[in-house]
Design a protein around this motif. Structure first.
Motif, short mmCIF file in Angstrom:
data_model
loop_
_atom_site.label_atom_id
_atom_site.label_comp_id
_atom_site.label_asym_id
_atom_site.label_seq_id
_atom_site.Cartn_x
_atom_site.Cartn_y
_atom_site.Cartn_z
N ALA A 82 6.13 4.55 -6.81
CA ALA A 82 5.09 3.86 -5.85
C ALA A 82 3.85 3.54 -6.57
CB ALA A 82 4.42 5.06 -4.90
N TRP A 83 3.36 4.16 -7.61
CA TRP A 83 2.30 3.84 -8.50
C TRP A 83 2.67 2.67 -9.27
CZ3 TRP A 83 -2.64 4.77 -10.21
CH2 TRP A 83 -3.01 4.27 -11.31
N GLN A 84 3.90 2.40 -9.73
CA GLN A 84 4.04 1.25 -10.61
C GLN A 84 4.24 0.16 -9.38
OE1 GLN A 84 4.61 1.41 -14.24
NE2 GLN A 84 4.05 -0.65 -13.63
N GLY A 103 0.78 -1.11 0.09
CA GLY A 103 -0.09 -0.06 -0.02
C GLY A 103 0.85 1.12 0.08
N HIS A 104 0.56 2.07 -0.90
CA HIS A 104 1.43 3.32 -0.93
C HIS A 104 0.28 4.26 -1.15
CE1 HIS A 104 5.46 2.14 -1.28
NE2 HIS A 104 5.11 1.34 -2.41
N PHE A 105 0.18 5.47 -0.06
CA PHE A 105 -0.96 6.33 0.08
C PHE A 105 -0.70 7.80 -0.01
CE2 PHE A 105 -2.22 2.49 2.19
CZ PHE A 105 -3.06 2.04 1.50
N ALA A 106 -1.04 8.32 -1.03
CA ALA A 106 -0.54 10.01 -1.38
C ALA A 106 -1.56 10.55 -2.16
CB ALA A 106 0.66 9.89 -1.61
N THR A 107 -1.88 11.93 -2.11
CA THR A 107 -2.57 12.47 -3.05
C THR A 107 -1.86 12.32 -4.42
OG1 THR A 107 -1.06 14.73 -2.80
CG2 THR A 107 -3.32 14.05 -1.38
N VAL A 108 -2.50 12.62 -5.53
CA VAL A 108 -2.09 12.26 -6.90
C VAL A 108 -1.03 13.25 -7.22
CG1 VAL A 108 -3.82 13.81 -8.13
CG2 VAL A 108 -2.69 11.81 -9.33
N GLU A 109 -0.88 14.52 -6.57
CA GLU A 109 0.36 15.28 -6.87
C GLU A 109 1.34 14.70 -6.05
OE1 GLU A 109 -3.06 18.35 -4.99
OE2 GLU A 109 -2.80 15.83 -5.13
N ASP A 110 1.34 14.12 -5.05
CA ASP A 110 2.46 13.66 -4.37
C ASP A 110 2.52 12.22 -4.59
OD1 ASP A 110 2.81 16.04 -3.12
OD2 ASP A 110 1.46 15.62 -1.39
N ALA A 150 -5.44 6.88 -4.71
CA ALA A 150 -5.39 6.83 -6.17
C ALA A 150 -4.50 5.13 -6.39
CB ALA A 150 -4.49 7.87 -6.82
N ALA A 151 -3.67 5.18 -6.12
CA ALA A 151 -2.90 3.87 -6.48
C ALA A 151 -3.47 2.50 -5.92
CB ALA A 151 -1.15 4.02 -6.26
N TYR A 152 -4.02 2.64 -4.69
CA TYR A 152 -4.30 1.76 -4.03
C TYR A 152 -5.53 1.37 -4.35
CZ TYR A 152 -4.80 -1.71 -0.28
OH TYR A 152 -5.34 -2.85 0.78
N ASN A 153 -6.36 2.18 -4.52
CA ASN A 153 -7.89 1.92 -5.07
C ASN A 153 -7.79 1.44 -6.55
OD1 ASN A 153 -9.30 4.93 -3.55
ND2 ASN A 153 -9.78 2.85 -2.88
N ALA A 154 -6.98 1.99 -7.36
CA ALA A 154 -6.89 1.30 -8.72
C ALA A 154 -6.62 -0.16 -8.80
CB ALA A 154 -5.75 2.28 -9.67
N SER A 155 -5.54 -0.32 -8.04
CA SER A 155 -5.02 -1.78 -7.81
C SER A 155 -6.21 -2.55 -7.45
CB SER A 155 -3.69 -1.78 -6.98
OG SER A 155 -3.98 -1.75 -5.80
N LYS A 156 -7.00 -2.34 -6.23
CA LYS A 156 -7.64 -3.26 -5.72
C LYS A 156 -8.98 -3.27 -6.62
CE LYS A 156 -5.49 -4.74 -2.39
NZ LYS A 156 -5.12 -6.27 -2.20
N PHE A 157 -9.55 -2.13 -7.03
CA PHE A 157 -10.75 -2.07 -7.94
C PHE A 157 -10.45 -3.03 -9.45
CE2 PHE A 157 -12.44 1.27 -6.03
CZ PHE A 157 -14.02 1.62 -6.38
#
Length: 241
Positions: free
Chosen positions: A109-111, A97-104, A155-162
């Motif tokens: 972390a996304w990859q 899990g990496h959690f940050a606003t999309v700006e940060d 954003a990253a975690y939601n995208a991966s789990k969705f």
């Protein structure tokens, strides 16, 4: 899969947390277990701990494997087949899990989040596909309530789990013609080491790792005519905000 004795399970990310809890529960049911971890030392240490808990009729083995590598997953499957001769159950549990606003949110972390949480289960299933077809087995992914409920900084975690939830549901439709059952479990807050947490008494209100293990056993024991394909599970009494 009502008779679980002498079945064989492969669990990714099984050295601690949910994966470890599932391994404990399966061993108690007479299921041989292979757990994977990022290093051979941690995987073997966790397997040794599982075996020390007194499951005399079956045992666990620990394997180094990286879910981001298809070749690594193929090697893990080959090692399980060499040790046990078959695979009946594959559980894609490894996650990050990496959690940050999309700006940060960094590119790295996304990859990593997508590679481990979404591509990882695909590689795991793909590597074990032939074995599951042969055994008419069961594939279970560990998604999250974050796979249906989005939140700021996710954003990253939601995208991966969705994505994982959708992937697993589509796979369920693809594989049922082979007699393979497929489910995804979507836990809410679980008392694990996830995201740097160290489980303690303050986590008593959360789902415990053995609760997920019990849920997996219930799925495996379900009458073959019935398939709970997507299971949401959450703490029954969360703290009041």
């Amino acid at each position: 899969m009502e008779n679980l004795h002498n079945k064989v399970a492969l669990i990714t990310g099984g050295t601690k947390g949910i994966g470890y809890g599932i391994a404990e529960s399966l061993l108690k049911q007479g299921i041989y277990v292979a757990i994977t971890g990022r290093t051979e030392a941690t995987a073997k240490e966790a397997a040794s701990q599982l075996n020390a808990e007194g499951n005399d009729s079956v045992h666990a083995i620990g394997l180094e494997a990286d879910v981001r590598s298809f070749e690594s997953q193929e090697k893990a499957v080959a090692a399980v087949l060499k040790e046990f001769g078959k695979i009946d159950i594959v559980i894609a549990n490894a996650g990050v899990g990496h959690f940050a606003t999309v700006e940060d949110l960094s590119i790295e972390a996304w990859q990593e989040t997508i590679d481990i949480n979404l591509t990882g289960p695909f590689f795991t299933l793909k590597a074990g596909m032939d074995s599951l077809i042969e055994s008419k087995g069961y594939f279970i992914s560990i998604s999250s309530l974050a796979g249906t409920n989005f939140f700021a900084g996710g954003a990253a975690y939601n995208a991966s789990k969705f994505g994982l939830t959708g992937f697993t549901q589509a796979v369920m439709l693809d594989l049922r013609k082979h007699g393979i059952k497929v489910s995804t479990i979507m836990p809410g807050s679980v008392a694990t080491h996830f995201n740097g947490n160290k489980p303690n008494e303050k986590d008593a209100w959360k789902i415990q790792k053995e609760d997920i293990g019990e849920l997996v056993v219930d799925l495996l024991k379900m009458n073959p005519r019935t398939l709970p394909s997507k299971i949401e599970v959450r703490p029954s009494t969360p703290p009041t905000k």
